[in-house]
Scaffold this motif. Sequence first.
Motif, short mmCIF file in Angstrom:
data_model
loop_
_atom_site.label_atom_id
_atom_site.label_comp_id
_atom_site.label_asym_id
_atom_site.label_seq_id
_atom_site.Cartn_x
_atom_site.Cartn_y
_atom_site.Cartn_z
N ASN A 181 0.99 -1.23 -0.11
CA ASN A 181 0.02 0.12 -0.04
C ASN A 181 0.81 1.44 -0.05
OD1 ASN A 181 -1.78 2.05 0.78
ND2 ASN A 181 -3.30 0.61 1.31
N PRO A 182 0.81 2.14 -1.03
CA PRO A 182 1.59 3.53 -1.02
C PRO A 182 1.50 4.50 -0.05
CG PRO A 182 -0.41 3.57 -2.90
CD PRO A 182 -0.23 1.99 -2.07
N SER A 183 0.34 4.18 0.64
CA SER A 183 -0.10 5.06 1.80
C SER A 183 0.47 4.37 3.22
CB SER A 183 -1.53 5.32 1.98
OG SER A 183 -1.87 6.03 3.13
N ALA B 232 1.79 -10.78 10.87
CA ALA B 232 1.50 -9.08 10.95
C ALA B 232 2.37 -8.34 11.55
CB ALA B 232 0.27 -9.07 11.79
N LEU B 233 3.07 -8.81 12.74
CA LEU B 233 4.07 -8.05 13.60
C LEU B 233 5.48 -7.89 12.62
CD1 LEU B 233 3.73 -9.51 16.94
CD2 LEU B 233 3.04 -7.18 16.58
N GLY B 234 5.53 -9.20 12.16
CA GLY B 234 6.86 -9.05 11.31
C GLY B 234 6.96 -7.97 9.90
N ARG B 235 5.64 -8.09 9.41
CA ARG B 235 5.47 -7.08 7.98
C ARG B 235 5.75 -5.66 8.73
NH1 ARG B 235 7.23 -8.93 3.42
NH2 ARG B 235 6.16 -11.15 2.88
N ASN B 236 4.97 -5.39 9.91
CA ASN B 236 4.87 -4.12 10.28
C ASN B 236 6.27 -3.83 10.75
OD1 ASN B 236 3.96 -1.68 11.08
ND2 ASN B 236 3.44 -2.38 13.16
N ALA B 237 7.06 -4.62 11.29
CA ALA B 237 8.42 -4.41 11.54
C ALA B 237 9.30 -3.88 10.57
CB ALA B 237 8.83 -5.42 12.44
N LEU B 238 9.17 -4.55 9.36
CA LEU B 238 10.11 -4.41 8.27
C LEU B 238 9.69 -3.00 7.80
CD1 LEU B 238 9.65 -7.65 6.28
CD2 LEU B 238 11.78 -6.98 7.65
N THR B 239 8.80 -2.25 8.05
CA THR B 239 8.52 -0.90 7.51
C THR B 239 9.13 0.13 8.47
OG1 THR B 239 6.66 -0.44 8.79
CG2 THR B 239 6.36 -1.52 6.81
N MET B 240 9.90 -0.40 9.52
CA MET B 240 10.29 0.38 10.55
C MET B 240 11.85 0.73 10.39
SD MET B 240 7.92 -0.89 13.70
CE MET B 240 6.41 -0.66 13.76
#
Length: 254
Positions: A75-77, A112-120
């Motif tokens: 998602n680009p947003s 879910a946690l892993g994908r979120n972490a990779l954006t940080m």
Amino acid sequence: MRMHMILSTTALFCVSMVTNAQSASEHIAMGDRDQAALDAAGALKHYEAALAIEPTNYDALTKAANDAVDLGQFNPSAEQRTALYRSAEQYARRAIAANPNDAEGHFQLARALGRNALTMGTRDRIKFAGEVRQQALDALTMDPKHAGALHVMGVWNAEVMRLNGLSRMIAKNFLGGSVFGEANWDNAQKYMQEAVALEPNRITHRLDLAAVYADRGQKDKAVEQYEWIAAAPVRDFNDPHYKEDAARRLQQLR
């Protein structure tokens, strides 16, 4: 007589609404059809509709978590992506509460946690590492052949090994030396190879396995995986993005 007709019409209307009302299982079935058609947004709406009827429906919770991550990943947003990952995390936690002894809920939470972490950034990413690993291991305890959980563990090992020296020191402070010390390239490769063996047609497994091969200097093996991805049919929602990523990485290797 007129009042009787009005009451009869109203009663028929109410019966019609009850008859046409869809059950949770029907919404899940429609969501599954949308999922098969690679319509993750439509599928998520149906799973959420099922949860509005049955808030603790385990099947709907795990599937909603899965599609929320799928929709967030490219998602680009940043705002929408974060919201989708948070939704996925909450659905997964509710799934575990509803059925703590099934692997899928634990895998979906790890994902879910892993994908979120990779954006940080690195520091924030490390904070999630412990729970990502533990949830994936919990899933594998319940189902040692859960390809998704094996994939998470492969990526977890690889991401730890990709940290620089300073980040490794920070990781040790957050994770503890014993846990951090278990990460290695052999485990990253082993877990990813097992995931591919169990689900050989899943592009996402092969994409991350190729990345491990490339990081380990096994160029020929990485190229083989990227070429396989180039020829593979689209089966999952994000496969077009994975294929683009594979093509870019292949070009960089050549």
